[in-house]
Design a protein around this motif. Sequence first.
Motif, PDB file in Angstrom:
ATOM      1  N   PRO A  47      37.223  36.202  30.166  1.00 28.01           N
ATOM      2  CA  PRO A  47      36.510  36.301  31.434  1.00 28.01           C
ATOM      3  C   PRO A  47      35.178  35.564  31.438  1.00 28.01           C
ATOM      4  CG  PRO A  47      36.457  38.401  30.272  1.00 28.01           C
ATOM      5  CD  PRO A  47      37.370  37.494  29.504  1.00 28.01           C
ATOM      6  N   ASP A  48      34.650  35.230  30.269  1.00 26.87           N
ATOM      7  CA  ASP A  48      33.382  34.506  30.191  1.00 26.87           C
ATOM      8  C   ASP A  48      33.582  33.024  29.930  1.00 26.87           C
ATOM      9  OD1 ASP A  48      32.129  36.914  30.585  1.00 26.87           O
ATOM     10  OD2 ASP A  48      31.552  37.180  28.489  1.00 26.87           O
ATOM     11  N   THR A  49      34.752  32.513  30.264  1.00 26.11           N
ATOM     12  CA  THR A  49      35.100  31.144  29.945  1.00 26.11           C
ATOM     13  C   THR A  49      34.583  30.138  30.971  1.00 26.11           C
ATOM     14  OG1 THR A  49      36.918  29.740  29.299  1.00 26.11           O
ATOM     15  CG2 THR A  49      37.320  31.142  31.158  1.00 26.11           C
ATOM     16  N   GLY A  50      34.510  28.923  30.522  1.00 30.24           N
ATOM     17  CA  GLY A  50      34.289  27.799  31.431  1.00 30.24           C
ATOM     18  C   GLY A  50      35.643  27.241  31.833  1.00 30.24           C
ATOM     19  N   ASN A  51      35.737  25.933  31.915  1.00 31.40           N
ATOM     20  CA  ASN A  51      36.994  25.313  32.334  1.00 31.40           C
ATOM     21  C   ASN A  51      37.826  24.745  31.198  1.00 31.40           C
ATOM     22  OD1 ASN A  51      36.679  25.841  35.062  1.00 31.40           O
ATOM     23  ND2 ASN A  51      35.406  24.042  35.365  1.00 31.40           N
ATOM     24  N   THR A  52      37.337  24.801  29.944  1.00 32.53           N
ATOM     25  CA  THR A  52      38.101  24.245  28.825  1.00 32.53           C
ATOM     26  C   THR A  52      37.957  25.121  27.595  1.00 32.53           C
ATOM     27  OG1 THR A  52      36.241  22.923  28.051  1.00 32.53           O
ATOM     28  CG2 THR A  52      37.748  21.867  29.619  1.00 32.53           C
ATOM     29  N   GLY A  53      38.878  24.982  26.656  1.00 33.49           N
ATOM     30  CA  GLY A  53      38.799  25.617  25.349  1.00 33.49           C
ATOM     31  C   GLY A  53      38.681  27.121  25.380  1.00 33.49           C
ATOM     32  N   SER A  54      39.439  27.765  26.205  1.00 33.16           N
ATOM     33  CA  SER A  54      39.268  29.194  26.433  1.00 33.16           C
ATOM     34  C   SER A  54      40.266  30.041  25.670  1.00 33.16           C
ATOM     35  CB  SER A  54      39.463  29.482  27.913  1.00 33.16           C
ATOM     36  OG  SER A  54      38.684  28.605  28.681  1.00 33.16           O
ATOM     37  N   PRO A  55      39.817  31.138  25.029  1.00 37.01           N
ATOM     38  CA  PRO A  55      40.790  32.081  24.496  1.00 37.01           C
ATOM     39  C   PRO A  55      41.708  32.576  25.624  1.00 37.01           C
ATOM     40  CG  PRO A  55      38.660  32.509  23.545  1.00 37.01           C
ATOM     41  CD  PRO A  55      38.449  31.505  24.646  1.00 37.01           C
ATOM     42  N   THR A  56      43.002  32.536  25.345  1.00 37.02           N
ATOM     43  CA  THR A  56      43.999  32.837  26.371  1.00 37.02           C
ATOM     44  C   THR A  56      45.126  33.651  25.743  1.00 37.02           C
ATOM     45  OG1 THR A  56      43.468  30.708  27.397  1.00 37.02           O
ATOM     46  CG2 THR A  56      45.492  31.765  28.123  1.00 37.02           C
ATOM     47  N   ASP A  71      56.759  38.805  21.825  1.00 34.92           N
ATOM     48  CA  ASP A  71      55.671  38.286  20.995  1.00 34.92           C
ATOM     49  C   ASP A  71      54.449  37.981  21.847  1.00 34.92           C
ATOM     50  OD1 ASP A  71      57.399  38.374  18.850  1.00 34.92           O
ATOM     51  OD2 ASP A  71      57.658  36.194  18.704  1.00 34.92           O
ATOM     52  N   LEU A  72      53.289  38.252  21.296  1.00 35.56           N
ATOM     53  CA  LEU A  72      52.030  37.907  21.933  1.00 35.56           C
ATOM     54  C   LEU A  72      51.611  36.532  21.439  1.00 35.56           C
ATOM     55  CD1 LEU A  72      49.822  39.059  23.784  1.00 35.56           C
ATOM     56  CD2 LEU A  72      48.715  39.943  21.734  1.00 35.56           C
ATOM     57  N   ILE A  73      51.292  35.631  22.339  1.00 38.61           N
ATOM     58  CA  ILE A  73      50.858  34.278  22.014  1.00 38.61           C
ATOM     59  C   ILE A  73      49.361  34.222  22.302  1.00 38.61           C
ATOM     60  CG2 ILE A  73      51.248  31.821  22.406  1.00 38.61           C
ATOM     61  CD1 ILE A  73      53.796  33.508  21.545  1.00 38.61           C
ATOM     62  N   ILE A  74      48.582  33.807  21.300  1.00 38.20           N
ATOM     63  CA  ILE A  74      47.128  33.845  21.417  1.00 38.20           C
ATOM     64  C   ILE A  74      46.528  32.476  21.145  1.00 38.20           C
ATOM     65  CG2 ILE A  74      45.000  34.853  20.494  1.00 38.20           C
ATOM     66  CD1 ILE A  74      46.662  37.286  19.633  1.00 38.20           C
ATOM     67  N   GLN A  75      45.742  31.997  22.085  1.00 34.93           N
ATOM     68  CA  GLN A  75      44.875  30.850  21.854  1.00 34.93           C
ATOM     69  C   GLN A  75      43.487  31.434  21.652  1.00 34.93           C
ATOM     70  OE1 GLN A  75      44.733  27.811  24.923  1.00 34.93           O
ATOM     71  NE2 GLN A  75      42.590  27.416  24.438  1.00 34.93           N
ATOM     72  N   ALA A  76      42.890  31.183  20.512  1.00 34.42           N
ATOM     73  CA  ALA A  76      41.569  31.737  20.229  1.00 34.42           C
ATOM     74  C   ALA A  76      40.832  30.800  19.287  1.00 34.42           C
ATOM     75  CB  ALA A  76      41.698  33.139  19.621  1.00 34.42           C
ATOM     76  N   TYR A  77      39.693  31.243  18.835  1.00 37.99           N
ATOM     77  CA  TYR A  77      38.868  30.419  17.964  1.00 37.99           C
ATOM     78  C   TYR A  77      39.412  30.439  16.545  1.00 37.99           C
ATOM     79  CZ  TYR A  77      35.803  30.990  21.936  1.00 37.99           C
ATOM     80  OH  TYR A  77      35.299  31.011  23.200  1.00 37.99           O
ATOM     81  N   ARG A  78      39.561  29.264  15.941  1.00 38.85           N
ATOM     82  CA  ARG A  78      39.988  29.176  14.544  1.00 38.85           C
ATOM     83  C   ARG A  78      38.912  29.825  13.687  1.00 38.85           C
ATOM     84  NH1 ARG A  78      40.854  23.738  13.817  1.00 38.85           N
ATOM     85  NH2 ARG A  78      42.960  24.024  14.551  1.00 38.85           N
TER      86      ARG A  78
END
Length: 77
Positions: A10-19, A28-35
């Motif tokens: 919810p605190d994201t901008g327009n790119t590189g967002s945890p999703t 299965d849960l698919i997570i985009q997050a910070y390495r």
Amino acid sequence: MSFTFLAIDPDTGNTGSPTLWIDEQTGDLIIQAYRADGATLDECRRVGSVAGHSVDVPEGETIVRLPARMIPLLPRS
């Protein structure tokens, strides 16, 4: 595969967002997050998991860091 979008940081901008997505076929849960950085990986190795289990991260796996503000967005079973 059939993914459904669940949430974005919810605190994201327009790119590189945890999703978060869910695979509707497997659940299965698919997570985009910070390495995870080196300090995080070192702490995971130090803490470990179950007795006798390797503390190394195998090829094909990684450790990610999901912001705490996204925990309420995770699906409950």
